[in-house]
Scaffold this active site. Structure first.
Site, PDB file in Angstrom:
ATOM      1  N   CYS A 114       0.855  -1.101  -0.094  1.00  0.00           N
ATOM      2  CA  CYS A 114       0.075   0.003  -0.001  1.00  0.00           C
ATOM      3  C   CYS A 114       0.872   1.343  -0.317  1.00  0.00           C
ATOM      4  O   CYS A 114       0.469   2.342  -0.374  1.00  0.00           O
ATOM      5  CB  CYS A 114      -0.924   0.027   1.068  1.00  0.00           C
ATOM      6  SG  CYS A 114      -2.073  -1.375   1.044  1.00  0.00           S
ATOM      7  N   HIS A 249      -3.324   7.341   2.127  1.00  0.00           N
ATOM      8  CA  HIS A 249      -3.789   6.132   1.543  1.00  0.00           C
ATOM      9  C   HIS A 249      -5.031   5.949   1.936  1.00  0.00           C
ATOM     10  O   HIS A 249      -5.548   6.105   3.097  1.00  0.00           O
ATOM     11  CB  HIS A 249      -2.749   4.916   2.177  1.00  0.00           C
ATOM     12  CG  HIS A 249      -3.349   3.609   1.746  1.00  0.00           C
ATOM     13  ND1 HIS A 249      -3.510   3.147   0.728  1.00  0.00           N
ATOM     14  CD2 HIS A 249      -3.321   2.468   2.748  1.00  0.00           C
ATOM     15  CE1 HIS A 249      -3.967   1.985   0.829  1.00  0.00           C
ATOM     16  NE2 HIS A 249      -3.645   1.509   2.069  1.00  0.00           N
ATOM     17  N   ASN A 279      -9.843  -0.088  -0.514  1.00  0.00           N
ATOM     18  CA  ASN A 279      -8.490  -0.097  -0.381  1.00  0.00           C
ATOM     19  C   ASN A 279      -7.968  -0.519  -1.593  1.00  0.00           C
ATOM     20  O   ASN A 279      -7.887  -1.904  -1.851  1.00  0.00           O
ATOM     21  CB  ASN A 279      -8.117  -1.007   0.736  1.00  0.00           C
ATOM     22  CG  ASN A 279      -6.382  -0.884   1.025  1.00  0.00           C
ATOM     23  OD1 ASN A 279      -5.788  -0.435   0.088  1.00  0.00           O
ATOM     24  ND2 ASN A 279      -5.902  -1.334   2.209  1.00  0.00           N
TER      25      ASN A 279
HETATM   26  N1  ACO Z   1     -18.722  -8.619   9.052  1.00  0.00           N
HETATM   27  C1  ACO Z   1     -19.080  -8.695   9.969  1.00  0.00           C
HETATM   28  N2  ACO Z   1     -18.371  -8.863  10.990  1.00  0.00           N
HETATM   29  C2  ACO Z   1     -16.988  -9.028  11.128  1.00  0.00           C
HETATM   30  C3  ACO Z   1     -16.409  -8.644   9.886  1.00  0.00           C
HETATM   31  C4  ACO Z   1     -17.308  -8.497   8.811  1.00  0.00           C
HETATM   32  N3  ACO Z   1     -16.862  -8.197   7.635  1.00  0.00           N
HETATM   33  N4  ACO Z   1     -15.096  -8.908   9.864  1.00  0.00           N
HETATM   34  C5  ACO Z   1     -14.775  -9.332  11.158  1.00  0.00           C
HETATM   35  N5  ACO Z   1     -16.079  -9.367  11.949  1.00  0.00           N
HETATM   36  C6  ACO Z   1     -16.300  -9.715  13.433  1.00  0.00           C
HETATM   37  C7  ACO Z   1     -15.067 -10.515  13.879  1.00  0.00           C
HETATM   38  O1  ACO Z   1     -15.181 -11.670  13.479  1.00  0.00           O
HETATM   39  C8  ACO Z   1     -15.294 -10.016  15.402  1.00  0.00           C
HETATM   40  O2  ACO Z   1     -16.312 -11.180  16.091  1.00  0.00           O
HETATM   41  P1  ACO Z   1     -16.101 -11.394  17.313  1.00  0.00           P
HETATM   42  O3  ACO Z   1     -16.141 -10.187  18.262  1.00  0.00           O
HETATM   43  O4  ACO Z   1     -17.146 -12.452  17.549  1.00  0.00           O
HETATM   44  O5  ACO Z   1     -14.750 -12.324  17.371  1.00  0.00           O
HETATM   45  C9  ACO Z   1     -15.922  -8.589  15.309  1.00  0.00           C
HETATM   46  O6  ACO Z   1     -16.234  -8.369  13.944  1.00  0.00           O
HETATM   47  C10 ACO Z   1     -14.799  -7.555  15.572  1.00  0.00           C
HETATM   48  O7  ACO Z   1     -13.534  -7.795  14.865  1.00  0.00           O
HETATM   49  P2  ACO Z   1     -12.308  -6.846  14.981  1.00  0.00           P
HETATM   50  O8  ACO Z   1     -11.414  -7.271  13.808  1.00  0.00           O
HETATM   51  O9  ACO Z   1     -11.862  -6.838  16.380  1.00  0.00           O
HETATM   52  O10 ACO Z   1     -12.923  -5.584  14.451  1.00  0.00           O
HETATM   53  P3  ACO Z   1     -12.275  -4.232  14.376  1.00  0.00           P
HETATM   54  O11 ACO Z   1     -13.089  -3.300  15.166  1.00  0.00           O
HETATM   55  O12 ACO Z   1     -11.033  -4.103  14.724  1.00  0.00           O
HETATM   56  O13 ACO Z   1     -12.506  -3.679  12.828  1.00  0.00           O
HETATM   57  C11 ACO Z   1     -11.105  -3.734  10.790  1.00  0.00           C
HETATM   58  C12 ACO Z   1     -11.796  -4.538  11.945  1.00  0.00           C
HETATM   59  C13 ACO Z   1     -12.165  -2.905  10.078  1.00  0.00           C
HETATM   60  C14 ACO Z   1     -10.364  -4.783   9.926  1.00  0.00           C
HETATM   61  C15 ACO Z   1      -9.990  -2.873  11.618  1.00  0.00           C
HETATM   62  O14 ACO Z   1      -9.261  -3.568  12.425  1.00  0.00           O
HETATM   63  C16 ACO Z   1      -9.192  -2.081  10.804  1.00  0.00           C
HETATM   64  O15 ACO Z   1      -9.611  -1.409   9.742  1.00  0.00           O
HETATM   65  N6  ACO Z   1      -7.943  -2.453  10.486  1.00  0.00           N
HETATM   66  C17 ACO Z   1      -6.994  -1.769   9.678  1.00  0.00           C
HETATM   67  C18 ACO Z   1      -6.862  -2.641   8.607  1.00  0.00           C
HETATM   68  C19 ACO Z   1      -6.717  -2.235   7.242  1.00  0.00           C
HETATM   69  O16 ACO Z   1      -7.221  -1.198   6.738  1.00  0.00           O
HETATM   70  N7  ACO Z   1      -5.888  -2.890   6.408  1.00  0.00           N
HETATM   71  C20 ACO Z   1      -5.343  -2.622   5.154  1.00  0.00           C
HETATM   72  C21 ACO Z   1      -4.278  -2.713   4.751  1.00  0.00           C
HETATM   73  S1  ACO Z   1      -2.968  -1.789   5.601  1.00  0.00           S
HETATM   74  C22 ACO Z   1      -3.455  -0.465   5.303  1.00  0.00           C
HETATM   75  O17 ACO Z   1      -3.606  -0.469   4.114  1.00  0.00           O
HETATM   76  C23 ACO Z   1      -3.136   0.747   6.144  1.00  0.00           C
END
Ligand code: ACO
Length: 322
Positions: A114, A249, A279
């Protein structure tokens, strides 16, 4: 008299197929509400099965060349940032070169996920500053859909496909303060297990799928991107309120908002396109930038700051005045 790189033009391309959060909820156990609340994403574009990264890169490049009013023969370097090349080799860059009819010159790919576009921009800028290249096509292009496990709801809802391009041109005399003012690049391989693919040509023999530790990435993304922005500001003796536009980004609206807040930068001066693109990895900054230039938001004379973080981890910033 010193030479600086100037943005001559921009271009971008998005595949036709729009995949909404609602469409995704028919494939995996998710909802529009969950995806939008956590990421700010509403929809993303998905390339056709027979549409490759170079197909998208070529279209973005053609748009940038047309807008610049130059000929392909005026270009002497092509650098493509991508993680999803058409083939393991040769590079996407030589495919673009052949398709556009750019004469023999320098053409290669850069892989920093990225952060790839900022890495590629920095490499091009340095080629220009030392006088080795005069006009460089810098492209960020990715078909991230090809790396997704469509049964993994934690990753497949976040990514999309697309391409963006800029043409950088060497100009003598940096006195007017325009051009690329600085680039700052970083990597920490100790954090490579936070975001990776579970395959590769020299290990499993295939590209593998994206595995991500979202929470940790979120935390590091906000801190490290803000650090990269501060490095750019310090190096140029500027404060955040002097920046006209932040082009981050486009991974996640919450990351973008948290980084802007850390920099005390109002969201009115932040370019956001993640809602409709998801993304798109290396394509995300040039796509957002091109959109904002064409909308008339970003104008000549504006001070613009790019920042990104990606797998590696890699991260960085680039400051330029148009
Ligand atoms: N739909 C519904 N529920 C979901 C989904 C989905 N698509 N994905 C995960 N869940 C559930 C999980 O299983 C979990 O359930 P549980 O509590 O029963 O175990 C719950 O949602 C919470 O999951 P978390 O991973 O803790 O959720 P979080 O609030 O951290 O959000 C996310 C997840 C959106 C991925 C966040 O962590 C994030 O944005 N991280 C940055 C990642 C990113 O942007 N990566 C891109 C590449 S790196 C970059 O470009 C910067």
């Amino acid at each position: 008299m010193s030479t600086r790189s100037h943005i001559l033009s921009t271009g971008s391309y998005l595949p036709e197929k729009i995949m909404t959060n609602h469409d995704l909820s028919k494939i995996v156990d998710t909802s529009d509400e969950w995806i939008f609340q956590r990421s700010g994403i509403k929809s993303r574009r998905i390339a056709a099965d027979d549409q490759s990264t170079s197909d998208m890169a070529i279209k973005a490049a053609e748009a940038a060349i047309e807008r610049a009013g130059i000929q392909p023969s005026d270009i002497d370097g092509i650098i493509v940032a991508t993680t999803t090349p058409d083939q393991t080799f040769p590079s996407v860059a030589v495919r673009v070169q052949a398709a556009l009819g750019v004469p023999v010159g320098i053409a290669f790919d850069v892989q920093a996920v990225c952060s790839g576009f900022i890495y590629a921009l920095s490499v091009a800028d340095n080629f220009i500053k030392v006088g080795q290249l005069k006009r460089v096509l810098v492209i960020g292009a990715d078909k991230m859909s090809s790396l997704l496990d469509w049964s993994d709801r934690t990753t497949c809802v976040l990514f999309g496909d697309g391409a963006g391009a800029v043409i950088l041109e060497a100009r003598d005399g940096a006195e007017d303060g325009t051009g690329v003012l600085s680039t700052h690049l970083y990597a920490n391989g100790g954090m490579r297990d936070l975001l990776y693919t579970d395959g590769g040509v020299s290990t499993t023999g295939d590209s593998g799928h994206i595995i991500m530790h979202g929470r940790e990435i979120f935390k590091y993304a906000v801190k490290l991107m803000a650090d990269a922005v501060n490095a750019a500001l310090d190096a140029n003796d500027l404060s955040a309120d002097q920046i006209d536009w932040l082009v981050p980004h486009q991974a996640n609206l919450r990351i973008i908002e948290a980084t802007a807040k850390k920099l005390s930068m109002p969201m009115e001066r932040v370019i956001v396109s993640v809602e409709e693109h998801g993304n798109t990895s290396a394509a995300s900054i040039p796509l957002a930038f091109d959109g904002a230039v064409r909308d008339g938001k970003i104008k000549e004379g504006d001070l613009v700051l790019f920042e990104a973080l990606g797998g590696g981890l890699t991260w960085g910033s680039a400051l330029l005045r148009l």
